[in-house]
Design a protein around this motif. Structure first.
Motif, mmCIF file in Angstrom:
data_model
loop_
_atom_site.group_PDB
_atom_site.id
_atom_site.type_symbol
_atom_site.label_atom_id
_atom_site.label_comp_id
_atom_site.label_asym_id
_atom_site.label_seq_id
_atom_site.Cartn_x
_atom_site.Cartn_y
_atom_site.Cartn_z
ATOM 1 N N SER A 305 -4.352 1.021 5.298
ATOM 2 C CA SER A 305 -2.775 1.443 4.460
ATOM 3 C C SER A 305 -3.244 2.935 4.599
ATOM 4 O O SER A 305 -3.591 3.565 5.201
ATOM 5 C CB SER A 305 -3.861 1.260 2.534
ATOM 6 N N SER A 306 -1.910 2.892 4.341
ATOM 7 C CA SER A 306 -1.568 4.618 4.681
ATOM 8 C C SER A 306 -1.757 5.694 3.986
ATOM 9 O O SER A 306 -2.283 4.902 2.475
ATOM 10 C CB SER A 306 -0.307 4.672 3.733
ATOM 11 N N PRO A 307 -2.371 7.124 4.257
ATOM 12 C CA PRO A 307 -2.611 7.680 3.202
ATOM 13 C C PRO A 307 -1.784 7.931 1.376
ATOM 14 O O PRO A 307 -2.644 7.428 1.177
ATOM 15 C CB PRO A 307 -2.460 9.268 4.147
ATOM 16 N N GLU A 308 -0.894 7.626 2.156
ATOM 17 C CA GLU A 308 -0.022 8.086 0.775
ATOM 18 C C GLU A 308 -0.938 6.886 -0.600
ATOM 19 O O GLU A 308 -0.710 6.930 -1.487
ATOM 20 C CB GLU A 308 1.599 8.133 0.572
ATOM 21 N N LEU A 309 -0.532 5.493 0.164
ATOM 22 C CA LEU A 309 -0.928 4.637 -0.813
ATOM 23 C C LEU A 309 -2.262 4.525 -0.833
ATOM 24 O O LEU A 309 -2.541 4.559 -2.376
ATOM 25 C CB LEU A 309 -0.531 3.154 -0.195
ATOM 26 N N GLN A 310 -3.404 4.918 0.412
ATOM 27 C CA GLN A 310 -4.492 4.464 -0.687
ATOM 28 C C GLN A 310 -4.747 6.209 -1.768
ATOM 29 O O GLN A 310 -5.483 6.106 -2.661
ATOM 30 C CB GLN A 310 -5.275 6.114 0.554
ATOM 31 N N ASN A 315 -6.572 7.656 -6.423
ATOM 32 C CA ASN A 315 -6.337 9.483 -7.006
ATOM 33 C C ASN A 315 -5.683 9.434 -8.444
ATOM 34 O O ASN A 315 -6.327 9.253 -9.018
ATOM 35 C CB ASN A 315 -5.744 10.254 -6.715
ATOM 36 N N GLN A 316 -4.610 8.159 -8.828
ATOM 37 C CA GLN A 316 -3.694 7.805 -9.421
ATOM 38 C C GLN A 316 -4.777 6.796 -10.288
ATOM 39 O O GLN A 316 -4.491 6.861 -11.153
ATOM 40 C CB GLN A 316 -2.329 7.905 -9.584
ATOM 41 N N LEU A 317 -5.218 5.737 -9.741
ATOM 42 C CA LEU A 317 -5.221 4.435 -10.300
ATOM 43 C C LEU A 317 -7.160 4.555 -10.442
ATOM 44 O O LEU A 317 -7.087 4.272 -12.081
ATOM 45 C CB LEU A 317 -4.399 3.122 -9.720
ATOM 46 N N THR A 318 -7.507 4.295 -9.124
ATOM 47 C CA THR A 318 -9.242 4.947 -9.450
ATOM 48 C C THR A 318 -9.601 3.339 -10.028
ATOM 49 O O THR A 318 -8.888 2.678 -10.256
ATOM 50 C CB THR A 318 -9.428 6.040 -10.550
ATOM 51 N N VAL A 319 -10.535 3.408 -9.389
ATOM 52 C CA VAL A 319 -11.300 1.554 -9.477
ATOM 53 C C VAL A 319 -11.463 1.111 -10.954
ATOM 54 O O VAL A 319 -11.047 0.297 -11.261
ATOM 55 C CB VAL A 319 -12.119 1.479 -8.952
ATOM 56 N N LYS A 320 -12.393 2.689 -11.794
ATOM 57 C CA LYS A 320 -12.084 2.455 -13.310
ATOM 58 C C LYS A 320 -10.930 1.640 -14.094
ATOM 59 O O LYS A 320 -10.823 0.913 -14.888
ATOM 60 C CB LYS A 320 -12.968 2.920 -14.088
ATOM 61 N N ARG A 411 -7.316 -9.105 -8.706
ATOM 62 C CA ARG A 411 -8.263 -9.247 -8.512
ATOM 63 C C ARG A 411 -8.018 -8.676 -7.132
ATOM 64 O O ARG A 411 -9.694 -8.814 -6.535
ATOM 65 C CB ARG A 411 -8.636 -11.057 -8.582
ATOM 66 N N TRP A 412 -7.406 -9.199 -6.285
ATOM 67 C CA TRP A 412 -7.415 -8.298 -4.730
ATOM 68 C C TRP A 412 -7.670 -6.812 -4.828
ATOM 69 O O TRP A 412 -8.470 -6.906 -3.457
ATOM 70 C CB TRP A 412 -5.780 -9.177 -4.628
ATOM 71 N N LEU A 413 -6.652 -6.269 -5.889
ATOM 72 C CA LEU A 413 -6.592 -4.744 -5.839
ATOM 73 C C LEU A 413 -7.333 -4.717 -5.654
ATOM 74 O O LEU A 413 -8.032 -3.197 -5.075
ATOM 75 C CB LEU A 413 -5.321 -4.382 -6.619
ATOM 76 N N TYR A 414 -8.572 -4.747 -7.103
ATOM 77 C CA TYR A 414 -9.865 -4.211 -7.092
ATOM 78 C C TYR A 414 -10.988 -3.752 -5.581
ATOM 79 O O TYR A 414 -11.663 -3.427 -5.845
ATOM 80 C CB TYR A 414 -10.437 -4.726 -8.640
ATOM 81 N N VAL A 415 -10.816 -5.599 -5.617
ATOM 82 C CA VAL A 415 -12.139 -5.812 -3.950
ATOM 83 C C VAL A 415 -11.328 -4.680 -3.092
ATOM 84 O O VAL A 415 -12.043 -4.130 -2.949
ATOM 85 C CB VAL A 415 -11.407 -6.384 -3.332
ATOM 86 N N ALA A 416 -10.152 -4.757 -3.120
ATOM 87 C CA ALA A 416 -9.551 -3.565 -1.833
ATOM 88 C C ALA A 416 -10.185 -1.990 -1.811
ATOM 89 O O ALA A 416 -10.512 -1.640 -1.053
ATOM 90 C CB ALA A 416 -7.897 -3.592 -1.201
ATOM 91 N N MET A 417 -9.967 -1.856 -3.437
ATOM 92 C CA MET A 417 -10.492 -0.175 -3.953
ATOM 93 C C MET A 417 -11.942 0.235 -3.511
ATOM 94 O O MET A 417 -12.464 0.471 -2.934
ATOM 95 C CB MET A 417 -9.973 0.326 -4.708
#
Length: 795
Positions: A305-310, A315-320, A411-417
């Motif tokens: 992923s790009s630095p902006e997406l990461q 920072n904004q969504l966070t895993v929790k 589910r996919w995004l959670y694993v990716a993060m």
């Protein structure tokens, strides 16, 4: 001369209170010891008899208004109706929880109202009352609403008892309308002129009496008594009852669906928009020209992923936060889905059932066509309900698809993060098939594309969440309507010209929200409800004449109207109790008019009694009437004021009318003259009052409200702030006060003498009128009343 036995019971005071605001209207409940009060701030109050405790208060809100002009209880005591002048509305309020259940607009401000129960016991009505619950055999009970169970139960109370009851409304410009069950308009009466001051409908629905105030040629106020013959309405009573009951069911179901949709909007929380808002912010802040869906697809396919997406994800969504967001969306979607299945669909089925029965009535033209039922209009209402059901089913499909999409995406995004954070990934989440990858890729392509139209309309680029657009109360089309490509049924309909135009198929509105279709359905049903409203022409024999009516002009000045009452036990007689201050404030007039639909205008007989009141043995001590109400069929409750010699003391008393009601003397009213010009010919009668009275010490009493069934009375002072509540026909607990009152009764027994005009009483009454000034009635014109009360307080 009639006298009372010496052991008659006294009145017991059970409550007294000084109120902060002036009271304009007051009405006792017909079933319970509750009294409703409306004050000058637009607040509605409910008090209990015991110690005059407040049960609840309903402050004015936007949908009602601040100037309450009239009150009326439904005969079962569960609903309270009140009218609001500034918004021209009538409001039905639940008594148990002080909740507004139904509001309907009026063409003119309502100045008076009367709610009565029809007592017709015909075989046709009895069979309908017994079979009215047949719908319960075919329809399941509507479930209560989540977090609003009490509100849901109150809405169902709008139906009330099966027995027909009618709410009569009167207002400016001769405005008179009748509403069955307080909700369905069955007729608008004509033949009335002026502003309605009071009205009363007979329990057999054959006659309506109205007191109006009109302006003469020289612009002077004149009071007029009108008796409308509504016998034509009574003749169609079984059909009107059936039709009104069905429409009451329909109106209640509309309220239920409205509340269900409100609960769905509450279940759809703002947190569902967080993904859209954060993606929009991400696009506005990122420096690269790459589209968002491309960056997510790159993360999906290559795990990079790009630095902006990461930064957005970590920072904004966070895993929790992502986990919490996924749980919130799933919970909200599940709640909305349950409401659609259990409430919207159940309510729609019940609506279709009742509308179909009404359509069956409309096809019975011999019985129901004269009532205005239009089968085409009802068919349009059925079609509108069908379209609403289709839109609800469409919402279910969108919810089901969105739940699957979001579950796979999160589910996919959670694993990716988790991998970005270099944290442990649970084995059950780490497995992802090629089919799952393709599913997420399709979701990203469809939902994560930048949409300039959205930016122009809403200030947002994205519409990832697709359910909320159905719940927005807006006229705009859906931002992301459902994709119907590949739908074989729709393709078949488009290719078949016969099915496309078939009335058997409900039209769908794929571009519109659920709120929009609901409003459209409500408008169609409202027109269907209003169209059968019976006009004065409909019930006539040849459908072309107005209601016949008898009319009498009282006087050319303001009339202190006290009370109406229909006495069904005595040959269907109607009684009107009033006072004409210009003649004498110490005399009461009682008009007795039989319900005779065959009477023609100017050929009626009027029975009148003229009452004078003074202390027995003290003819110079004249008492004037301030207010009077029918306590029951044979008793009056009056508020009296003494003369200057008696220090204008106030008295609450009960007056018997047994001999007056049976008076055989007749007064032939001359139709070309006002009643105040014919008082010398009015027959008179004498009565003597025993100890059924009580002096109201330290109170300038002015008005009284009574309920003879509950044996209670409420006295209001001239300044409209001081209230005393009494239990009638009971022994007073204060023995010492009772002894002093009985002694006073023996020495100064109140005497009600009906004497002809010109025996000295006239002169004393006129002198007393000059000292006391004009009085107003608590249910009449507020401005005139307040001016008279200020004059009273100054005196």
């Amino acid at each position: 001369v009639l006298g009372f036995p010496s052991n008659m019971p006294a009145f017991r005071q059970v409550g007294e209170k000084q109120l902060p605001n002036q009271i304009l209207c007051m009405a006792w409940s017909p079933k319970r010891d509750l009294i409703a009060l409306a004050n000058t701030t637009g607040e509605l109050l409910l008090h209990r008899l015991a110690s005059f405790q407040r049960v609840w208060s309903l402050p004015p809100i936007e949908c009602t208004g601040k100037e309450i002009t009239a009150l009326a209880w439904r005969p079962d005591g569960k609903i309270l109706a009140f009218s609001v002048r500034d918004t021209k509305q009538v409001v039905l309020c639940g008594v148990e929880k002080a909740e507004i259940l139904h509001v309907f607009p009026m063409q003119n401000p309502v100045t008076c109202m009367h709610w009565m129960e029809v007592t017709d016991e015909s075989s046709a009505l009895s069979s309908f009352y017994n079979s009215e619950d047949e719908s319960k055999l075919f329809l399941p009970k509507l479930p209560t609403l989540p977090k609003s169970e009490e509100k849901s139960d109150e809405i169902m109370n709008l139906l009330g008892e099966v027995r027909l009851n009618v709410l009569v409304l009167g207002g400016d410009a001769g405005f008179v309308e009748l509403y069955a069950y307080g909700m369905y308009k069955i007729t608008t009466l004509t033949g009335v002129s002026g502003t309605c001051r009071s009205l009363s409908l007979s329990s057999d629905l054959k006659s309506l009496s109205v007191i109006t105030q009109v302006r003469s040629a020289d612009n002077k106020p004149e009071m007029c008594y009108i008796q409308l013959d509504t016998g034509l309405l009574s003749d169609c009573l079984p059909e009107v009852t059936r039709m009104a009951r069905k429409f009451t069911h329909i109106s209640t179901l509309l309220q239920y669906l409205h509340l269900s949709l409100t609960c769905m909007c509450e279940a759809w929380e703002d947190i569902l928009m967080q993904m859209d808002l954060r993606l929009t912010k991400f696009v506005q802040e990122k420096n690269t020209s790459t589209q968002v869906q491309d960056e997510f697809l790159e993360l999906l396919l290559w795990g990079q992923s790009s630095p902006e997406l990461q930064a957005l994800l970590m920072n904004q969504l966070t895993v929790k936060g992502l986990k919490k967001l996924g749980q919130s969306i799933e919970s909200s979607y599940s709640s909305i889905q349950k409401l659609v299945i259990s409430h919207l669909q159940s309510g729609s089925e019940a609506l279709l059932y009742h509308l179909s029965e009404v359509k069956g009535m409309s096809l019975w033209k011999q019985k129901f066509e004269p009532l205005g039922l239009d089968s085409e209009a009802i068919e349009g209402a059925i079609t509108a309900v069908g379209s609403f059901s289709l839109k609800a089913n469409e919402l279910l499909q969108v919810i089901d698809k969105s739940m699957k999409n979001f579950k796979a995406f999160f589910r996919w995004l959670y694993v990716a993060m988790l991998r970005m954070c270099e944290e442990h990934v649970p084995p059950e989440l780490n497995k992802m098939t090629q089919k799952d990858i393709a599913f997420v890729a399709d979701f990203l392509s469809e939902h994560f594309s930048e949409n300039e139209e959205l930016f122009d309309r809403k200030g947002k680029y994205f519409n990832v969440e697709r359910v909320g657009q159905y719940l927005k109360d807006e006229d705009d089309d859906l931002v992301s309507p459902p994709n119907t490509k590949g739908n074989q049924w729709l393709k078949f309909l488009q290719e078949s010209s016969h099915l496309k135009e078939s009335p058997l198929l409900f039209p769908s509105y794929p571009q519109k929200s659920l709120h929009f279709v609901k409003r459209m359905m409500e408008n169609v049903i409202e027109q269907c409800l209003q169209k059968p409203a019976v006009s004065s022409y409909t019930f006539s024999a040849n459908h072309s004449i107005d209601f016949l009516y008898d009319q009498m002009m009282f006087c050319n000045r303001d009339l202190s109207l006290f009370s109406h009452r229909w006495n069904d036990k005595k040959a269907k007689m109607h009684y009107v109790l009033f006072c004409m201050p210009e003649i004498s404030s110490s005399k009461l007039f009682l008009l007795r008019k039989p319900t005779d639909p065959n009477k023609y205008i100017f050929i009626m007989k009027v029975f009148l009694q003229l009452l004078t009141m003074f202390f027995y043995g003290r003819p110079n001590c004249v008492y004037s009437y301030l207010d009077a109400r029918f306590y029951d069929d044979e008793m009056l409750t009056v508020v009296l004021q003494g003369s200057e010699e008696q220090n204008k003391r106030r008295v609450l008393a009960q007056l018997p009318l047994a001999s007056t009601m049976s008076c055989a003397s007749e007064f032939n009213w001359e139709p070309n003259m006002r009643l105040d010009q014919q008082t010398s010919a009015i027959p008179c009668q004498n009565l003597v009052l025993g100890n059924q009275w009580r002096e109201l010490e330290s109170m300038k009493a002015q008005f009284v409200a009574v309920n003879g069934i509950r044996k209670v009375a409420c006295v209001l002072s001239a300044n409209l702030r001081h209230i005393r509540v009494f239990e009638m026909d009971v022994e007073d607990e204060d023995d010492e006060g009772a002894e002093s009152q009985n002694t006073s009764a023996d020495q100064d027994a109140l005497d009600i003498t009906m004497s002809s005009t010109g025996q000295g009483g006239e002169e004393r009454a006129e002198a007393d009128d000059e000292a006391g000034g004009q009085r107003g009635d608590v249910l009449q014109n507020p401005e005139e009343r307040l001016e008279s009360e200020e004059a009273l307080e100054l005196s």
